[in-house]
Design an enzyme around this catalytic site. Structure first.
Site, PDB file in Angstrom:
ATOM      1  N   SER A 182     -61.684 -16.133 -79.209  1.00  0.00           N
ATOM      2  CA  SER A 182     -60.953 -15.744 -80.420  1.00  0.00           C
ATOM      3  C   SER A 182     -60.242 -16.964 -81.019  1.00  0.00           C
ATOM      4  CB  SER A 182     -59.925 -14.660 -80.107  1.00  0.00           C
ATOM      5  OG  SER A 182     -60.583 -13.574 -79.527  1.00  0.00           O
TER       6      SER A 182
ATOM      7  N   THR B 252     -64.507 -15.059 -70.702  1.00  0.00           N
ATOM      8  CA  THR B 252     -64.463 -14.278 -69.464  1.00  0.00           C
ATOM      9  C   THR B 252     -65.411 -14.809 -68.392  1.00  0.00           C
ATOM     10  OG1 THR B 252     -63.991 -12.333 -70.785  1.00  0.00           O
ATOM     11  CG2 THR B 252     -64.776 -11.926 -68.574  1.00  0.00           C
TER      12      THR B 252
ATOM     13  N   ASP C 235     -66.630 -12.663 -77.784  1.00  0.00           N
ATOM     14  CA  ASP C 235     -66.037 -12.140 -79.025  1.00  0.00           C
ATOM     15  C   ASP C 235     -66.539 -12.837 -80.290  1.00  0.00           C
ATOM     16  OD1 ASP C 235     -64.677 -10.314 -77.557  1.00  0.00           O
ATOM     17  OD2 ASP C 235     -62.729 -11.325 -77.663  1.00  0.00           O
TER      18      ASP C 235
ATOM     19  N   GLN D 264     -72.850  -4.052 -95.671  1.00  0.00           N
ATOM     20  CA  GLN D 264     -71.969  -3.728 -94.542  1.00  0.00           C
ATOM     21  C   GLN D 264     -72.666  -2.793 -93.549  1.00  0.00           C
ATOM     22  OE1 GLN D 264     -68.719  -0.713 -96.019  1.00  0.00           O
ATOM     23  NE2 GLN D 264     -68.703  -2.424 -97.435  1.00  0.00           N
TER      24      GLN D 264
END
Ligand code: ASP
Length: 343
Positions: A61, A15, A92, A280
């Site tokens: 990505s 971006t 990302d 996690q």
């Protein structure tokens, strides 16, 4: 700062490199030749900025190992010519790239600062300008003719983090990253507050930069959840050529003590698979043996990922496998902090 300082800006995509065409309203890739024209503030930094761009800039990505190799090759070719490097990258997967680069660049003695933005550089409310300007300023910071930062950092929204400690936490806020288990390296306020104690120190300053280009993609990440099926675990463990598995466990590294589960992992480890235990939870550390639910994992030889991020865990596995570390020493080396990625 002396104007003899040179910074190389590398645009990979994302971006940050977009401008808004106010007539059509659409976002188009920024022409980096007009960078200084669009961000005249960069001229106020007392350094010379050169730039190169990926031939085909990508949304992050689409980032892959080949792009990481392309990036480290750029550092290798230009290392002696520049005092610091700034990598413009989509947010990302920025934490994965920052982690991968930290392993691929051994004995790094100059700053490599990744940055990006949530809004394009041409947007009225953009966060790109501050991110880019301060990242460049950080890459040019010197003390006693030496770069202040000698590691891979990630700069976003007034904070410089150790790259391999970061994770993307927000797709909306300008504060898109976090470093839950390691303090910020620099806070940008009225002054740049450098957290000198926390900066990465190379063991041997005389060692030259070593660029590693072999990353092994035969790795996987498996996040546990209550009710996970045998079939799913078997499918992952039986993946062809799989050499390392990052297992995202609960809390302080805990997992089911059911017989079938432990047996499956034990067999896989005995057959040569490296299984790395990471939590996690977004912060905190694996403490093997703290609960009964991790004692069995410890007993079967699981690797302790301690407080490493998943992004760092998977890229560290790629790097160590690519370096052909022997099976015998893999666990010991993995459990050692190589680039400040674990406490
Ligand atoms: N999807 C974009 C990318 O990661 C988002 C960004 O640039 O921040 O390339």
């Amino acid at each position: 700062m002396s104007s003899a300082l040179k910074i190389l800006l590398i645009y990979t995509g994302g971006t940050i490199g977009m401008v808004k065409n106010y007539e059509s309203g659409s976002l188009t890739a920024f022409n980096f030749d007009s960078l200084l024209k669009n961000i005249p503030e960069l001229n106020q930094l007392d350094c010379k900025i050169d730039h190169i761009s990926f031939e085909n800039p990508i949304d992050s990505s689409n980032m892959n190992i080949e792009h990481w190799v392309e990036l480290v090759s750029i550092f290798e070719d230009n290392y002696s010519k520049y005092n610091g490097f700034v990598v413009l990258h989509g947010s990302d997967t920025m934490s994965y790239t920052a982690s991968a680069l930290s392993f691929m660049l051994e004995n790094l003695g100059k700053p490599v600062i990744l940055t990006g933005s949530q809004l394009p550089i041409g947007d009225l409310r953009t966060d790109a300008k501050e991110n880019l300007i301060t990242a460049t300023q950080l890459a040019a910071l010197q003390e006693n003719n030496e770069p202040v930062l000698q590691e891979v950092g990630l700069y976003f929204e007034y904070k410089l983090y150790r790259g391999n400690r970061t994770t993307k936490i927000n797709a909306e806020h300008f504060e898109a990253f976090n470093s839950p288990n390691y303090p910020e390296l620099v806070n940008s306020g009225v002054h740049l507050a450098i957290n000198s104690q926390q900066l990465f120190k190379r063991k041997n300053k005389k060692e030259k930069l070593l660029v590693h280009k072999q990353m092994d993609r035969n790795v996987a990440i498996l996040k546990l959840f209550p009710g996970i099926s045998k079939d799913l675990i078997a499918a992952v463990l039986n993946t062809r050529n799989l050499k390392a598995l990052v297992l995202e466990t609960y809390g302080a590294g805990n997992a089911s003590t059911e017989d079938w589960f432990i047996k499956m992992l034990k067999n896989a480890i005995e057959n040569g698979l490296h299984i790395i235990n990471v939590t996690q939870c977004s912060a905190g550390s694996v403490v093997l043996g703290h609960y009964e639910t991790s004692s069995l994992l410890k007993k079967i030889g699981i690797i302790n990922g301690k407080d490493i991020t998943t992004e760092s865990a998977v890229t560290k596995a790629m790097y160590l496998l690519g370096s052909e570390v022997s099976s015998m020493s893999f666990k010991t080396i993995y459990e050692t902090s190589l680039r400040g990625e674990m406490s």
